[in-house]
Design a protein around this motif. Sequence first.
Motif, PDB file in Angstrom:
ATOM      1  N   TYR A  51      70.403  83.900 -25.326  1.00 17.60           N
ATOM      2  CA  TYR A  51      70.304  84.478 -23.988  1.00 17.60           C
ATOM      3  C   TYR A  51      71.679  84.430 -23.334  1.00 17.60           C
ATOM      4  CZ  TYR A  51      65.393  83.745 -25.018  1.00 17.60           C
ATOM      5  OH  TYR A  51      64.160  83.768 -25.617  1.00 17.60           O
ATOM      6  N   ASP A  52      71.983  85.480 -22.544  1.00 16.31           N
ATOM      7  CA  ASP A  52      73.299  85.553 -21.923  1.00 16.31           C
ATOM      8  C   ASP A  52      73.211  85.334 -20.417  1.00 16.31           C
ATOM      9  OD1 ASP A  52      72.284  87.899 -20.872  1.00 16.31           O
ATOM     10  OD2 ASP A  52      73.522  89.227 -22.098  1.00 16.31           O
ATOM     11  N   ALA A  57      70.543  84.877 -14.960  1.00 15.40           N
ATOM     12  CA  ALA A  57      70.454  85.352 -13.568  1.00 15.40           C
ATOM     13  C   ALA A  57      69.047  85.848 -13.254  1.00 15.40           C
ATOM     14  CB  ALA A  57      71.484  86.455 -13.335  1.00 15.40           C
ATOM     15  N   ARG A  58      68.426  86.520 -14.209  1.00 13.01           N
ATOM     16  CA  ARG A  58      67.052  86.993 -13.977  1.00 13.01           C
ATOM     17  C   ARG A  58      66.075  85.814 -13.893  1.00 13.01           C
ATOM     18  NH1 ARG A  58      65.297  92.170 -14.054  1.00 13.01           N
ATOM     19  NH2 ARG A  58      66.863  93.764 -14.496  1.00 13.01           N
ATOM     20  N   LEU A  59      66.268  84.820 -14.742  1.00 10.97           N
ATOM     21  CA  LEU A  59      65.386  83.657 -14.706  1.00 10.97           C
ATOM     22  C   LEU A  59      65.572  82.885 -13.404  1.00 10.97           C
ATOM     23  CD1 LEU A  59      63.238  82.138 -16.261  1.00 10.97           C
ATOM     24  CD2 LEU A  59      65.032  80.817 -17.377  1.00 10.97           C
ATOM     25  N   GLU A  60      66.793  82.798 -12.913  1.00 12.15           N
ATOM     26  CA  GLU A  60      67.044  82.139 -11.631  1.00 12.15           C
ATOM     27  C   GLU A  60      66.390  82.909 -10.491  1.00 12.15           C
ATOM     28  OE1 GLU A  60      71.295  81.949 -11.786  1.00 12.15           O
ATOM     29  OE2 GLU A  60      71.301  79.859 -12.468  1.00 12.15           O
ATOM     30  N   LEU A  61      66.368  84.236 -10.588  1.00  7.79           N
ATOM     31  CA  LEU A  61      65.686  85.053  -9.593  1.00  7.79           C
ATOM     32  C   LEU A  61      64.183  84.773  -9.624  1.00  7.79           C
ATOM     33  CD1 LEU A  61      65.564  87.315  -7.494  1.00  7.79           C
ATOM     34  CD2 LEU A  61      65.526  88.967  -9.385  1.00  7.79           C
ATOM     35  N   VAL A  62      63.614  84.694 -10.819  1.00  5.55           N
ATOM     36  CA  VAL A  62      62.184  84.389 -10.955  1.00  5.55           C
ATOM     37  C   VAL A  62      61.873  83.032 -10.335  1.00  5.55           C
ATOM     38  CG1 VAL A  62      60.350  83.872 -12.614  1.00  5.55           C
ATOM     39  CG2 VAL A  62      61.848  85.833 -12.981  1.00  5.55           C
ATOM     40  N   VAL A  88      74.849  90.503 -13.272  1.00  9.14           N
ATOM     41  CA  VAL A  88      74.750  89.141 -12.738  1.00  9.14           C
ATOM     42  C   VAL A  88      74.980  89.132 -11.235  1.00  9.14           C
ATOM     43  CG1 VAL A  88      75.801  86.852 -12.793  1.00  9.14           C
ATOM     44  CG2 VAL A  88      75.418  88.087 -14.919  1.00  9.14           C
ATOM     45  N   GLU A  89      75.979  89.891 -10.751  1.00  3.95           N
ATOM     46  CA  GLU A  89      76.305  89.883  -9.327  1.00  3.95           C
ATOM     47  C   GLU A  89      75.152  90.429  -8.489  1.00  3.95           C
ATOM     48  OE1 GLU A  89      78.176  91.297 -11.656  1.00  3.95           O
ATOM     49  OE2 GLU A  89      79.944  89.997 -11.778  1.00  3.95           O
ATOM     50  N   GLN A  94      70.280  89.472  -4.989  1.00  5.29           N
ATOM     51  CA  GLN A  94      68.822  89.514  -4.823  1.00  5.29           C
ATOM     52  C   GLN A  94      68.282  88.109  -4.584  1.00  5.29           C
ATOM     53  OE1 GLN A  94      66.586  92.067  -4.981  1.00  5.29           O
ATOM     54  NE2 GLN A  94      67.746  93.787  -5.814  1.00  5.29           N
ATOM     55  N   ARG A  95      68.761  87.141  -5.374  1.00  4.06           N
ATOM     56  CA  ARG A  95      68.301  85.760  -5.225  1.00  4.06           C
ATOM     57  C   ARG A  95      68.744  85.172  -3.895  1.00  4.06           C
ATOM     58  NH1 ARG A  95      71.018  83.771  -8.953  1.00  4.06           N
ATOM     59  NH2 ARG A  95      72.432  82.413  -7.790  1.00  4.06           N
TER      60      ARG A  95
END
Length: 243
Positions: A51-52, A57-62, A88-89, A94-95
């Motif tokens: 995973y990159d 970043a998507r998992l942190e958003l979730v 990522v930015e 969003q987060r």
Amino acid sequence: MTAHTEVEGADALLTVDELAAAVGLTVRTTRYYASLGLLPPPLRRGRVAYYDAVHRARLELVRALQEHGFTLQAIERYVASVPAGAGVEELALQRAMLTSWTSQPPEELDRGELDVRAGRALSEVDLEMLERLTLVDPVGEGRYRVMPNLQIGLDLLGLDVPPESVGAAGDAITRHMTALAEELTDILRTGVLAPYRRGEHSPAEAERIERTLPQLRRLTLESVVAGFQRAANAVITRSLARD
């Protein structure tokens, strides 16, 4: 979501164990979120999945959505609305928009735990008043979502003030603060984030604006308190002038 085909350097790659640890989730939860399509497919190097930075970043958003009280169904809808090619930015912005304005997240307590927190057995009238003040929210099966500022409501219940007056004050605060929050959020989106998104920006600039948002929240809260104080003093002054 589409799979990523390029990664900037091998150092950016994480195993699922490393990804889960970096975000503060269990491997089991991370795999479950991935199975729901909340993450893009992993990168394959032989039989190993990697995973990159975008996956992270998507998992942190979730996780931010989860901590903000979103249901899993709501999280799936929100993540589906995020462009598949978001970098990522953009995901960080969003987060940042979802970061709670309170320093502590709500807690979920049962009735007994809530009574312990209050220091006494709360009556049904007490609970109704706390709900009206939006400090307690029933979530089913005798459990309640309790706001960090519960003590304010408990202190109000202890005052020699008619409950209806306390409730009316709570209704007024909720009504005006909701309108203020919506207006300020719209200003943030259109006046700060929209111009930023339209222009070219580096990762360093994205990181800087992400750091700016918490400071903006703090200053906004302080301005709201100061603004109310000025307005209240002005009301008192006008009242004295009329008398």
